[in-house]
Design a protein around this motif. Sequence first.
Motif, short mmCIF file in Angstrom:
data_model
loop_
_atom_site.label_atom_id
_atom_site.label_comp_id
_atom_site.label_asym_id
_atom_site.label_seq_id
_atom_site.Cartn_x
_atom_site.Cartn_y
_atom_site.Cartn_z
N PRO A 72 -24.51 -39.85 31.11
CA PRO A 72 -24.12 -39.53 29.73
C PRO A 72 -24.32 -38.06 29.35
N SER A 73 -25.26 -37.38 30.00
CA SER A 73 -25.53 -35.98 29.67
C SER A 73 -24.38 -35.04 30.03
N VAL A 74 -23.48 -35.47 30.91
CA VAL A 74 -22.35 -34.63 31.32
C VAL A 74 -21.00 -35.27 31.00
N ALA A 75 -21.02 -36.43 30.38
CA ALA A 75 -19.80 -37.21 30.14
C ALA A 75 -18.77 -36.50 29.28
N SER A 76 -19.19 -35.60 28.41
CA SER A 76 -18.25 -34.96 27.48
C SER A 76 -17.71 -33.62 27.99
N ILE A 77 -18.08 -33.19 29.18
CA ILE A 77 -17.56 -31.93 29.72
C ILE A 77 -16.05 -32.03 29.84
N PRO A 78 -15.31 -31.07 29.25
CA PRO A 78 -13.85 -31.13 29.32
C PRO A 78 -13.33 -30.71 30.70
N ILE A 79 -12.41 -31.49 31.23
CA ILE A 79 -11.84 -31.24 32.55
C ILE A 79 -10.34 -31.01 32.38
N GLY A 80 -9.85 -29.95 33.03
CA GLY A 80 -8.42 -29.67 33.02
C GLY A 80 -7.95 -29.33 34.42
N GLY A 81 -6.76 -29.77 34.76
CA GLY A 81 -6.19 -29.46 36.06
C GLY A 81 -5.43 -30.63 36.64
N THR A 82 -4.88 -30.42 37.82
CA THR A 82 -4.15 -31.45 38.54
C THR A 82 -4.86 -31.69 39.86
N THR B 138 -3.26 -35.49 36.32
CA THR B 138 -3.27 -34.27 35.53
C THR B 138 -4.05 -34.52 34.25
N PHE B 139 -4.98 -33.59 33.97
CA PHE B 139 -5.82 -33.69 32.78
C PHE B 139 -5.77 -32.38 32.01
N ASN B 140 -5.77 -32.49 30.70
CA ASN B 140 -5.76 -31.31 29.83
C ASN B 140 -6.97 -31.38 28.90
N LEU B 141 -8.10 -30.89 29.42
CA LEU B 141 -9.35 -30.87 28.68
C LEU B 141 -9.77 -32.25 28.20
N ILE B 142 -9.79 -33.18 29.14
CA ILE B 142 -10.18 -34.57 28.92
C ILE B 142 -11.67 -34.70 29.29
N PRO B 143 -12.45 -35.45 28.52
CA PRO B 143 -13.87 -35.63 28.87
C PRO B 143 -14.05 -36.19 30.28
N LEU B 144 -15.06 -35.69 30.97
CA LEU B 144 -15.33 -36.10 32.34
C LEU B 144 -15.43 -37.61 32.48
N SER B 145 -16.00 -38.29 31.50
CA SER B 145 -16.12 -39.75 31.59
C SER B 145 -14.75 -40.41 31.70
N GLU B 146 -13.76 -39.91 30.97
CA GLU B 146 -12.41 -40.47 31.04
C GLU B 146 -11.72 -40.10 32.35
N VAL B 147 -11.96 -38.88 32.82
CA VAL B 147 -11.38 -38.45 34.10
C VAL B 147 -11.93 -39.33 35.22
N ALA B 148 -13.24 -39.57 35.20
CA ALA B 148 -13.85 -40.42 36.22
C ALA B 148 -13.26 -41.82 36.18
#
Length: 89
Positions: free
Chosen positions: A47-57, A22-32
């Motif tokens: 790196p160009s997409v690493a900061s996209i916020p991801i939310g969901g389960t 489960t992520f709550n607007l976590i940067p894509l790099s951390e989710v990966a």
Amino acid sequence: LIAPKSEERVEGALAWRDGMLTFNLIPLSEVAAEFNRYNRTQLSVDPSVASIPIGGTFQASNVDAFARLLHDAYGLKTEQDGERIKISS
């Protein structure tokens, strides 16, 4: 120091016990990085997409479904090369 947390936040933090992440607007790099802990197939984030916020389960073991979601919902490019999925814009 004890701080109150909502039941939803506690359930999200413990979701890994049920095979979920489960992520709550976590940067894509951390989710990966978190997905990479649970899968042989590894996510590589440009790196160009690493900061996209991801939310969901998401199901921790289904990295392919997560990559499809990134392509379908975010329009990101996903390329599989053996046991690596490269994610870019």
